[in-house]
Design a protein around this motif. Structure first.
Motif, PDB file in Angstrom:
ATOM      1  N   MET A   1       0.851  -1.184   0.000  1.00 22.21           N
ATOM      2  CA  MET A   1       0.000   0.000   0.000  1.00 22.21           C
ATOM      3  C   MET A   1       0.895   1.246   0.000  1.00 22.21           C
ATOM      4  O   MET A   1       1.785   1.376   0.830  1.00 22.21           O
ATOM      5  N   PRO A   2       0.663   2.165  -0.925  1.00 14.82           N
ATOM      6  CA  PRO A   2       1.502   3.372  -0.986  1.00 14.82           C
ATOM      7  C   PRO A   2       1.240   4.287   0.212  1.00 14.82           C
ATOM      8  O   PRO A   2       0.167   4.279   0.800  1.00 14.82           O
ATOM      9  N   ASP A   3       2.282   5.077   0.537  1.00 13.17           N
ATOM     10  CA  ASP A   3       2.139   6.043   1.631  1.00 13.17           C
ATOM     11  C   ASP A   3       1.131   7.118   1.254  1.00 13.17           C
ATOM     12  O   ASP A   3       1.027   7.501   0.089  1.00 13.17           O
ATOM     13  N   LYS A   4       0.406   7.607   2.251  1.00 12.92           N
ATOM     14  CA  LYS A   4      -0.523   8.707   2.021  1.00 12.92           C
ATOM     15  C   LYS A   4       0.259  10.012   1.905  1.00 12.92           C
ATOM     16  O   LYS A   4       1.333  10.154   2.476  1.00 12.92           O
ATOM     17  N   ASP A  40       9.526   7.588   4.295  1.00  6.90           N
ATOM     18  CA  ASP A  40       8.443   6.795   3.704  1.00  6.90           C
ATOM     19  C   ASP A  40       8.503   5.373   4.250  1.00  6.90           C
ATOM     20  O   ASP A  40       9.385   5.023   5.037  1.00  6.90           O
ATOM     21  N   SER A  41       7.542   4.535   3.860  1.00  2.14           N
ATOM     22  CA  SER A  41       7.462   3.177   4.408  1.00  2.14           C
ATOM     23  C   SER A  41       8.627   2.304   3.979  1.00  2.14           C
ATOM     24  O   SER A  41       8.868   1.255   4.570  1.00  2.14           O
ATOM     25  N   TRP A  74       5.816  21.037   3.874  1.00  2.00           N
ATOM     26  CA  TRP A  74       5.961  19.743   3.193  1.00  2.00           C
ATOM     27  C   TRP A  74       4.680  19.443   2.449  1.00  2.00           C
ATOM     28  O   TRP A  74       3.586  19.743   2.931  1.00  2.00           O
ATOM     29  N   ASP A  75       4.791  18.825   1.282  1.00  3.81           N
ATOM     30  CA  ASP A  75       3.627  18.370   0.516  1.00  3.81           C
ATOM     31  C   ASP A  75       4.048  17.115  -0.232  1.00  3.81           C
ATOM     32  O   ASP A  75       4.800  17.194  -1.201  1.00  3.81           O
ATOM     33  N   GLY A  76       3.590  15.970   0.250  1.00  3.33           N
ATOM     34  CA  GLY A  76       3.960  14.731  -0.420  1.00  3.33           C
ATOM     35  C   GLY A  76       3.739  13.523   0.458  1.00  3.33           C
ATOM     36  O   GLY A  76       3.268  13.627   1.592  1.00  3.33           O
ATOM     37  N   PRO A 192      -4.493  16.173   4.602  1.00  2.00           N
ATOM     38  CA  PRO A 192      -4.249  15.376   3.388  1.00  2.00           C
ATOM     39  C   PRO A 192      -3.909  16.289   2.200  1.00  2.00           C
ATOM     40  O   PRO A 192      -4.439  17.391   2.097  1.00  2.00           O
ATOM     41  N   SER A 193      -3.009  15.815   1.334  1.00  2.00           N
ATOM     42  CA  SER A 193      -2.656  16.595   0.125  1.00  2.00           C
ATOM     43  C   SER A 193      -3.788  16.530  -0.885  1.00  2.00           C
ATOM     44  O   SER A 193      -4.471  15.562  -1.006  1.00  2.00           O
TER      45      SER A 193
END
Length: 193
Positions: A1-4, A40-41, A74-76, A192-193
């Protein structure tokens, strides 16, 4: 599952106490250097550094004054994050002008004696005079927020947004900075972005 993906936003500043001594001006002239560090994960570390505010935006800050604004830190995507905030007081708001005056004076003195000055030596002499005369900006305080792991980040994002009293600055976490007899509070939001 991708990071939010999330946005970390600095939303405001409140001056609880002005510094005891502020060169020759009656007010404080603050600015901040905020570094947001994310992982990130997969364990990949990234960071973004921003300077808040633009020139002259926080001039003449006195006890009880506040500013509401939004600066994107930060945005990502992220799995966990933390912020490192350095609060500075700009001495008389004239660091660049002071540096230029000292640099020009040092150049003229050396040119009178020798005719030339090596560039490295010119910068070194300017740096020394800036330190001796205490004309550099003063770091009031540096704060690291606790690291928010993915569960804590998700909980923070889903928690109700708070409002500072009486300023009404929206935030989900904050940092307090103490130094030179002064106290400044910084406010942050994450969404959330």
């Amino acid at each position: 599952m991708p990071d939010k993906s999330y946005q970390v936003v600095c939303t405001g500043l409140w001056v609880g106490e002005e510094q005891d001594w502020d060169q020759s001006t009656p007010s404080d002239e603050y600015y901040l250097v905020i570094t947001t560090m994310v992982r990130d994960s997969k364990g990949v570390l990234a960071q973004k550094t921003v300077t808040v505010p633009g020139a002259g935006e926080f001039e003449s800050m006195d006890t009880g004054d506040w500013k509401k604004f939004e600066v994107l830190c930060w945005d990502g995507p992220m799995n966990r994050f933390g912020t490192f905030t350095q609060l500075y007081e700009s001495d008389e708001g004239q660091k660049k002008e002071n540096r230029k005056l000292i640099n020009d004076a040092a150049t003229q003195v050396v040119q009178l004696g020798t005719g030339t000055i090596p560039e490295g030596l010119q910068k070194l002499s300017t740096d020394i005079f800036m330190k001796l005369l205490d004309l550099d900006d003063d770091m009031i305080d540096a704060q690291v927020t606790r690291v928010f792991n993915s569960a804590a980040t998700e909980k923070l994002v889903n928690s109700p947004q708070k409002k500072s009293v009486p300023e009404g600055i929206p935030y989900r976490f904050r940092t307090d900075h103490w130094g030179g007899g002064g106290r400044v509070r910084m406010y942050y939001d994450i969404r959330p972005s």
